[in-house]
Write an enzyme that holds these catalytic residues in place. Sequence first.
Site, mmCIF file in Angstrom:
data_model
loop_
_atom_site.group_PDB
_atom_site.id
_atom_site.type_symbol
_atom_site.label_atom_id
_atom_site.label_comp_id
_atom_site.label_asym_id
_atom_site.label_seq_id
_atom_site.Cartn_x
_atom_site.Cartn_y
_atom_site.Cartn_z
ATOM 1 N N ASN A 9 1.421 -16.580 -30.114
ATOM 2 C CA ASN A 9 2.793 -16.873 -29.702
ATOM 3 C C ASN A 9 3.467 -17.598 -30.857
ATOM 4 O O ASN A 9 3.212 -18.781 -31.075
ATOM 5 C CB ASN A 9 2.766 -17.747 -28.439
ATOM 6 C CG ASN A 9 4.148 -18.231 -28.052
ATOM 7 O OD1 ASN A 9 5.156 -17.710 -28.540
ATOM 8 N ND2 ASN A 9 4.206 -19.230 -27.179
ATOM 9 N N LYS A 11 6.415 -18.466 -31.104
ATOM 10 C CA LYS A 11 7.533 -19.310 -30.633
ATOM 11 C C LYS A 11 8.772 -19.040 -31.494
ATOM 12 O O LYS A 11 8.965 -17.918 -31.929
ATOM 13 C CB LYS A 11 7.149 -20.790 -30.641
ATOM 14 C CG LYS A 11 5.806 -21.040 -29.965
ATOM 15 C CD LYS A 11 5.573 -22.484 -29.660
ATOM 16 C CE LYS A 11 4.141 -22.678 -29.211
ATOM 17 N NZ LYS A 11 3.952 -23.903 -28.462
ATOM 18 N N GLU A 97 7.124 -23.934 -22.101
ATOM 19 C CA GLU A 97 8.379 -24.346 -22.740
ATOM 20 C C GLU A 97 9.577 -23.743 -22.002
ATOM 21 O O GLU A 97 10.641 -24.352 -21.936
ATOM 22 C CB GLU A 97 8.365 -23.951 -24.222
ATOM 23 C CG GLU A 97 7.445 -24.886 -25.003
ATOM 24 C CD GLU A 97 6.712 -24.248 -26.157
ATOM 25 O OE1 GLU A 97 7.124 -23.185 -26.650
ATOM 26 O OE2 GLU A 97 5.681 -24.828 -26.571
ATOM 27 N N GLY A 173 0.701 -27.653 -28.330
ATOM 28 C CA GLY A 173 1.389 -28.190 -29.503
ATOM 29 C C GLY A 173 1.125 -29.662 -29.762
ATOM 30 O O GLY A 173 1.820 -30.298 -30.553
ATOM 31 N N SER A 213 -3.454 -25.850 -28.197
ATOM 32 C CA SER A 213 -4.067 -26.372 -29.420
ATOM 33 C C SER A 213 -5.405 -25.709 -29.752
ATOM 34 O O SER A 213 -6.344 -26.387 -30.174
ATOM 35 C CB SER A 213 -4.227 -27.890 -29.328
ATOM 36 O OG SER A 213 -2.953 -28.500 -29.197
HETATM 37 C C1 PEP Z 1 1.395 -21.782 -26.865
HETATM 38 O O1 PEP Z 1 2.491 -21.784 -27.403
HETATM 39 O O2 PEP Z 1 1.196 -21.010 -25.919
HETATM 40 C C2 PEP Z 1 0.370 -22.698 -27.353
HETATM 41 C C3 PEP Z 1 -0.782 -22.739 -26.745
HETATM 42 O O3 PEP Z 1 0.685 -23.469 -28.442
HETATM 43 P P1 PEP Z 1 -0.350 -24.332 -29.365
HETATM 44 O O4 PEP Z 1 -1.520 -23.429 -29.662
HETATM 45 O O5 PEP Z 1 0.432 -24.677 -30.568
HETATM 46 O O6 PEP Z 1 -0.764 -25.503 -28.547
#
Ligand code: PEP
Length: 252
Positions: A9, A11, A97, A173, A213
Amino acid sequence: MRIPFVAGNWKMNASVKETEALIHKLIPLVKDAGKVDIAVCPPFLYVNQALALTKNTHIRVGAQNCWFESSGAFTGEVSPEMVKDAGCTYVIIGHSERRHILGETDEIINKKIRKALAAGLVPIFCIGELLDEREQGKTEQVIERQVTRGLEGLAEADMSHLVIAYEPVWAIGTGRNATPEQAQAVHRYIREWLKNRFGSAVSDAVRIQYGGSVKPDNAKGLLTQTDIDGALVGGASLNADHFAAIVKAAVS
Ligand code: PEP
């Protein structure tokens, strides 16, 4: 056996140059990864470019969102039919989000899932609890509400075209991932819920990704858990080496 599925993703990150560089670098790194499904989900503007760059590879492309109507006066929105028409395989729906920054409710998410399925897309349906919900011991209650409402009206047959991503909001995140045991416990809970709602065949077949993460150094511990079938990766998917390492951890 469930084939692992790792999706990136991106984003609201990318540019034409970065999309090209990232995908060019990623293709050879995951070429011989083995039995694993891989997808990248760039912002809408870069979907066409990502589709062209991944043509004739086994990397698929997904969108990060869609609306729940086919066309009309919905300024700024993109319909599932458009996402499908562009050539996408997947669409992320209900990302935390979108739930928490953009105010998406379980009901909106349910409409989007139904419409995406009808358009022939595979929704990656995101669920997960907030930190204070976990601290108050409400994780299962929140997950139950999200799956009950989010999957309302779906039939057994729909479930073979849907992926669930368990993403504890406190781990997205933040650099603070769930431990493999914490994640596995919630994945097991989701699988039990699926069994009660749709039966064993669905429960055994639906892929449940973990997200929050995920990095190369924690991927193996998470992805070797019995009920974790891959990862939805945010930050680390913007680095081809890191994303490829997570893909490899999913295969092993
Ligand atoms: C996500 O955006 O779905 C996500 C898990 O982000 P991150 O890996 O940065 O925590």
